[in-house]
Design a protein around this motif. Structure first.
Motif, PDB file in Angstrom:
ATOM      1  N   SER A  57       5.815  -1.253   0.296  1.00 54.33           N
ATOM      2  CA  SER A  57       4.872  -2.214   0.884  1.00 54.33           C
ATOM      3  C   SER A  57       3.930  -1.514   1.864  1.00 54.33           C
ATOM      4  CB  SER A  57       5.614  -3.352   1.582  1.00 54.33           C
ATOM      5  OG  SER A  57       6.469  -2.843   2.588  1.00 54.33           O
ATOM      6  N   ASP A  58       4.433  -0.563   2.635  1.00 55.34           N
ATOM      7  CA  ASP A  58       3.570   0.194   3.552  1.00 55.34           C
ATOM      8  C   ASP A  58       2.546   1.011   2.772  1.00 55.34           C
ATOM      9  OD1 ASP A  58       5.047  -0.837   5.631  1.00 55.34           O
ATOM     10  OD2 ASP A  58       6.197   1.010   5.985  1.00 55.34           O
ATOM     11  N   TRP A  59       3.002   1.631   1.686  1.00 57.06           N
ATOM     12  CA  TRP A  59       2.104   2.454   0.879  1.00 57.06           C
ATOM     13  C   TRP A  59       0.984   1.604   0.280  1.00 57.06           C
ATOM     14  CZ3 TRP A  59       0.248   2.925  -4.050  1.00 57.06           C
ATOM     15  CH2 TRP A  59      -0.354   4.151  -4.362  1.00 57.06           C
ATOM     16  N   VAL A  60       1.340   0.459  -0.279  1.00 57.60           N
ATOM     17  CA  VAL A  60       0.330  -0.423  -0.879  1.00 57.60           C
ATOM     18  C   VAL A  60      -0.652  -0.903   0.179  1.00 57.60           C
ATOM     19  CG1 VAL A  60      -0.045  -2.671  -1.985  1.00 57.60           C
ATOM     20  CG2 VAL A  60       1.713  -1.121  -2.851  1.00 57.60           C
ATOM     21  N   ASN A  61      -0.156  -1.327   1.317  1.00 54.63           N
ATOM     22  CA  ASN A  61      -1.050  -1.806   2.375  1.00 54.63           C
ATOM     23  C   ASN A  61      -1.996  -0.718   2.859  1.00 54.63           C
ATOM     24  OD1 ASN A  61      -0.195  -4.475   2.439  1.00 54.63           O
ATOM     25  ND2 ASN A  61       1.472  -4.012   3.850  1.00 54.63           N
ATOM     26  N   HIS A  62      -1.519   0.504   2.944  1.00 51.04           N
ATOM     27  CA  HIS A  62      -2.351   1.592   3.472  1.00 51.04           C
ATOM     28  C   HIS A  62      -3.329   2.141   2.436  1.00 51.04           C
ATOM     29  CE1 HIS A  62      -3.300   5.688   4.904  1.00 51.04           C
ATOM     30  NE2 HIS A  62      -3.348   5.082   6.068  1.00 51.04           N
ATOM     31  N   TYR A  63      -2.854   2.410   1.222  1.00 50.78           N
ATOM     32  CA  TYR A  63      -3.694   3.091   0.240  1.00 50.78           C
ATOM     33  C   TYR A  63      -4.370   2.160  -0.763  1.00 50.78           C
ATOM     34  CZ  TYR A  63      -1.661   7.370   1.988  1.00 50.78           C
ATOM     35  OH  TYR A  63      -1.279   8.391   2.803  1.00 50.78           O
ATOM     36  N   VAL A  64      -3.694   1.107  -1.168  1.00 52.16           N
ATOM     37  CA  VAL A  64      -4.238   0.249  -2.223  1.00 52.16           C
ATOM     38  C   VAL A  64      -5.183  -0.798  -1.656  1.00 52.16           C
ATOM     39  CG1 VAL A  64      -3.675  -1.359  -4.074  1.00 52.16           C
ATOM     40  CG2 VAL A  64      -2.254   0.657  -3.703  1.00 52.16           C
ATOM     41  N   MET A  65      -4.769  -1.488  -0.627  1.00 50.01           N
ATOM     42  CA  MET A  65      -5.600  -2.560  -0.089  1.00 50.01           C
ATOM     43  C   MET A  65      -6.887  -2.029   0.539  1.00 50.01           C
ATOM     44  SD  MET A  65      -4.160  -5.123  -1.096  1.00 50.01           S
ATOM     45  CE  MET A  65      -2.605  -5.698  -1.695  1.00 50.01           C
ATOM     46  N   SER A  66      -6.908  -0.737   0.834  1.00 55.71           N
ATOM     47  CA  SER A  66      -8.129  -0.151   1.386  1.00 55.71           C
ATOM     48  C   SER A  66      -8.947   0.576   0.311  1.00 55.71           C
ATOM     49  CB  SER A  66      -7.775   0.829   2.507  1.00 55.71           C
ATOM     50  OG  SER A  66      -7.028   1.914   1.982  1.00 55.71           O
ATOM     51  N   ALA A  67      -8.548   0.432  -0.944  1.00 57.05           N
ATOM     52  CA  ALA A  67      -9.259   1.094  -2.044  1.00 57.05           C
ATOM     53  C   ALA A  67     -10.687   0.555  -2.126  1.00 57.05           C
ATOM     54  CB  ALA A  67      -8.536   0.868  -3.364  1.00 57.05           C
ATOM     55  N   PRO A  68     -11.612   1.405  -2.561  1.00 54.54           N
ATOM     56  CA  PRO A  68     -13.013   0.997  -2.614  1.00 54.54           C
ATOM     57  C   PRO A  68     -13.301  -0.201  -3.512  1.00 54.54           C
ATOM     58  CG  PRO A  68     -12.818   3.361  -2.888  1.00 54.54           C
ATOM     59  CD  PRO A  68     -11.434   2.803  -2.894  1.00 54.54           C
ATOM     60  N   ARG A  69     -12.508  -0.384  -4.567  1.00 53.34           N
ATOM     61  CA  ARG A  69     -12.857  -1.459  -5.484  1.00 53.34           C
ATOM     62  C   ARG A  69     -11.623  -2.112  -6.082  1.00 53.34           C
ATOM     63  NH1 ARG A  69     -16.770  -0.521 -10.555  1.00 53.34           N
ATOM     64  NH2 ARG A  69     -15.094   0.894 -11.082  1.00 53.34           N
TER      65      ARG A  69
END
Length: 80
Positions: A57-69
């Motif tokens: 969940s931390d990984w998704v919040n940090h890297y995925v939810m901030s993805a450009p698109r």
């Protein structure tokens, strides 16, 4: 395009799939559709595949939810 299943199930999703070469992640939320994110840090994806103990969940919040698109509509894995 090759999708790799990371872990399933997890607290917030039914499945997480990654394509490290394309920098894409698909998150399939419980009771909802899958959403594809493009422009995810490829190094972060590769680190996640090597470190299975990292809190997902931390990984998704940090890297995925901030993805450009984010793919604007619900998406299916077999849609390519």
């Amino acid at each position: 395009m090759t999708w790799i299943s990371v872990r399933s199930p997890v607290a917030f999703s039914e499945a997480l799939f990654v394509d490290p070469q394309q920098g894409m992640v698909a998150v399939c939320f419980q009771g909802q559709s899958c959403y594809r994110y493009e422009g995810v840090d490829k190094q972060a994806i590769n680190r996640l595949l090597k470190d299975r103990d990292e809190p997902l969940s931390d990984w998704v919040n940090h890297y995925v939810m901030s993805a450009p698109r984010e793919c604007p509509t619900p998406w299916q894995l077999d849609a390519g």
